[in-house]
Design an enzyme around this catalytic site. Structure first.
Site, mmCIF file in Angstrom:
data_model
loop_
_atom_site.group_PDB
_atom_site.id
_atom_site.type_symbol
_atom_site.label_atom_id
_atom_site.label_comp_id
_atom_site.label_asym_id
_atom_site.label_seq_id
_atom_site.Cartn_x
_atom_site.Cartn_y
_atom_site.Cartn_z
ATOM 1 N N GLN A 87 0.844 -1.200 0.000
ATOM 2 C CA GLN A 87 0.000 0.000 0.000
ATOM 3 C C GLN A 87 0.876 1.245 0.000
ATOM 4 O O GLN A 87 0.383 2.351 -0.074
ATOM 5 C CB GLN A 87 -0.881 0.007 1.258
ATOM 6 N N HIS A 105 -1.528 1.491 -4.231
ATOM 7 C CA HIS A 105 -1.954 2.892 -4.080
ATOM 8 C C HIS A 105 -1.079 3.874 -4.849
ATOM 9 O O HIS A 105 -1.041 5.059 -4.520
ATOM 10 C CB HIS A 105 -1.989 3.264 -2.588
HETATM 11 N N1 APR Z 1 6.918 -1.887 12.142
HETATM 12 C C1 APR Z 1 5.749 -2.483 11.770
HETATM 13 N N2 APR Z 1 4.550 -1.916 11.908
HETATM 14 C C2 APR Z 1 4.506 -0.681 12.443
HETATM 15 C C3 APR Z 1 5.656 0.016 12.850
HETATM 16 C C4 APR Z 1 6.917 -0.639 12.681
HETATM 17 N N3 APR Z 1 8.058 -0.059 13.036
HETATM 18 N N4 APR Z 1 5.279 1.236 13.334
HETATM 19 C C5 APR Z 1 3.938 1.291 13.226
HETATM 20 N N5 APR Z 1 3.458 0.131 12.694
HETATM 21 C C6 APR Z 1 2.081 -0.249 12.391
HETATM 22 C C7 APR Z 1 1.001 0.383 13.235
HETATM 23 O O1 APR Z 1 0.824 -0.372 14.435
HETATM 24 C C8 APR Z 1 -0.209 0.309 12.315
HETATM 25 O O2 APR Z 1 -0.900 -0.912 12.481
HETATM 26 O O3 APR Z 1 1.828 0.166 11.078
HETATM 27 C C9 APR Z 1 0.416 0.341 10.917
HETATM 28 C C10 APR Z 1 0.223 1.633 10.170
HETATM 29 O O4 APR Z 1 -1.129 1.813 9.858
HETATM 30 P P1 APR Z 1 -1.613 3.010 8.932
HETATM 31 O O5 APR Z 1 -0.909 4.243 9.366
HETATM 32 O O6 APR Z 1 -3.097 3.002 8.938
HETATM 33 O O7 APR Z 1 -1.041 2.649 7.487
HETATM 34 P P2 APR Z 1 -1.646 1.708 6.360
HETATM 35 O O8 APR Z 1 -2.393 0.567 6.945
HETATM 36 O O9 APR Z 1 -0.547 1.419 5.419
HETATM 37 O O10 APR Z 1 -2.663 2.692 5.657
HETATM 38 C C11 APR Z 1 -3.321 2.270 4.516
HETATM 39 O O11 APR Z 1 -4.241 4.459 4.145
HETATM 40 O O12 APR Z 1 -3.946 6.785 3.996
HETATM 41 C C12 APR Z 1 -4.058 5.584 3.323
HETATM 42 O O13 APR Z 1 -3.401 5.186 1.111
HETATM 43 C C13 APR Z 1 -2.886 5.336 2.427
HETATM 44 O O14 APR Z 1 -1.787 3.267 1.887
HETATM 45 C C14 APR Z 1 -2.344 4.023 2.937
HETATM 46 C C15 APR Z 1 -3.564 3.373 3.547
#
Ligand code: APR
Length: 231
Positions: A87, A105
Site C-alpha cells: 500500500q 496505491h
Molecule cells: N513496524 C511495523 N509496523 C509498524 C511500525 C513498525 N516499526 N510502526 C507502526 N506500525 C504499524 C502500526 O501499528 C499500524 O498498524 O503500522 C500500521 C500503520 O497503519 P496506517 O498508518 O493506517 O497505514 P496503512 O495501513 O498502510 O494505511 C493504509 O491508508 O492513507 C491511506 O493510502 C494510504 O496506503 C495508505 C492506507
C-alpha cells in the site's frame, strides 16, 4: 517447485526507514488532514498545497533507505517465489532488491496526466502547476487518492489467491479494498502478521500467527525461520 509467499505491506513497513505512518498520529499525515492532501476534492480545492505536499514526500524519499525488514524480504526470494503487494507509495522494496512489487496505491516517483490515466511518467523532481503532458494537460501525482478506483486490485487478488503463505506487515487493515485481500487466500494457509500494535487477533483468522514486533526486527526473524523450513 518453490512455494509462493505473498506479502502485503503497509506504512509500518517503512516506519523505521523514517517515513511516518498515517494513523499513528491522530489521523493526520505530516500535519495534514488526509482528505485535504489525498483526495480529488482536496486537489480541486487547493492544487498547489497538494502538489507541494507530494513534493515534500518525494524529496524525503530521496533521502531515506530500506530497513532490515525490506532487505529480509528481498532475501526471501532465495528460497521462495515472492510477490509483494504494497500500500506504500515509496520504492523501498525495490531499492532493497525485491523483484516483484505491486503498488496498490500508486508510486511517489511517478506522475500522470489528469486527462489520461495511461499517460504515466517517471518523476523524481518537484511537480508544479504548469507541468503538462504533451497535450497540454496538467500532471498530477500517480497516487490512488481516497474515493478513487484501485486499478491494481484485480492483479493483487489474483496473486493473493495463489499464495501458499501470506505475510502481512505494518498495516492497520482499515483501508479497503486493501484490507479485504486477506479474504482471497486459499483456506487454511499460514498467515503471519508482523505489527507492534496488531489490529487483529489470532482468533480472527484461521492459522494466523501474530508477531507483535516492529518490521526491522520481526521480519528478518520470520524470514530466517521460513527459510530454515525450506533447507
Ligand atoms: N513496524 C511495523 N509496523 C509498524 C511500525 C513498525 N516499526 N510502526 C507502526 N506500525 C504499524 C502500526 O501499528 C499500524 O498498524 O503500522 C500500521 C500503520 O497503519 P496506517 O498508518 O493506517 O497505514 P496503512 O495501513 O498502510 O494505511 C493504509 O491508508 O492513507 C491511506 O493510502 C494510504 O496506503 C495508505 C492506507
Amino acid at each position: 517447485m518453490k512455494k509462493k509467499v505473498v506479502v502485503l505491506t503497509g506504512a509500518g513497513m517503512s516506519a523505521e526507514s523514517g517515513l511516518k505512518t498515517f494513523r499513528d498520529a491522530n489521523g493526520l499525515w505530516e500535519g495534514h488532514d488526509v482528505m485535504q492532501v489525498a483526495s480529488p476534492q482536496g486537489f480541486a480545492a487547493n492544487p498547489e498545497l497538494v502538489l507541494e505536499f507530494y513534493n515534500q514526500r518525494r524529496r524525503q524519499l530521496l533521502e531515506v533507505e530500506p530497513n532490515e525488514g525490506h532487505k529480509a524480504l528481498a532475501k526471501l526470494e532465495q528460497h521462495f517465489e515472492v510477490g509483494i503487494i504494497t500500500q506504500n507509495v515509496d520504492n523501498l522494496h525495490e531499492q532493497a532488491g525485491s523483484s516483484n512489487v505491486l503498488h496498490l496505491h500508486g508510486e511517489l516517483f511517478k506522475v500522470r496526466s489528469i486527462a489520461d490515466e495511461n499517460l504515466v511518467f517517471d518523476w523524481k523532481e518537484d511537480l508544479v502547476l504548469g507541468d503538462l503532458d504533451e497535450n497540454g494537460n496538467q500532471l498530477r501525482p500517480h497516487i490512488v487518492w481516497f474515493g478513487e478506483m484501485v486499478p491494481m486490485l484485480e492483479p493483487a487478488i489474483e496473486i493473493t489467491a495463489q499464495a501458499d503463505i501470506l505475510i502481512i506487515i505494518g498495516t492497520s487493515m482499515q483501508v479497503y479494498p486493501a484490507a479485504s485481500l486477506v479474504n482471497y487466500v486459499q483456506n487454511g494457509i499460514p498467515i503471519y502478521f508482523v505489527d507492534p500494535r496488531p489490529s487483529v487477533g489470532e482468533s480472527d483468522f484461521g492459522n494466523l500467527t501474530i508477531i507483535a514486533e516492529k518490521a526491522a526486527k520481526g521480519v528478518p526473524e520470520l524470514v530466517t525461520a521460513l527459510c530454515d523450513t525450506e533447507t
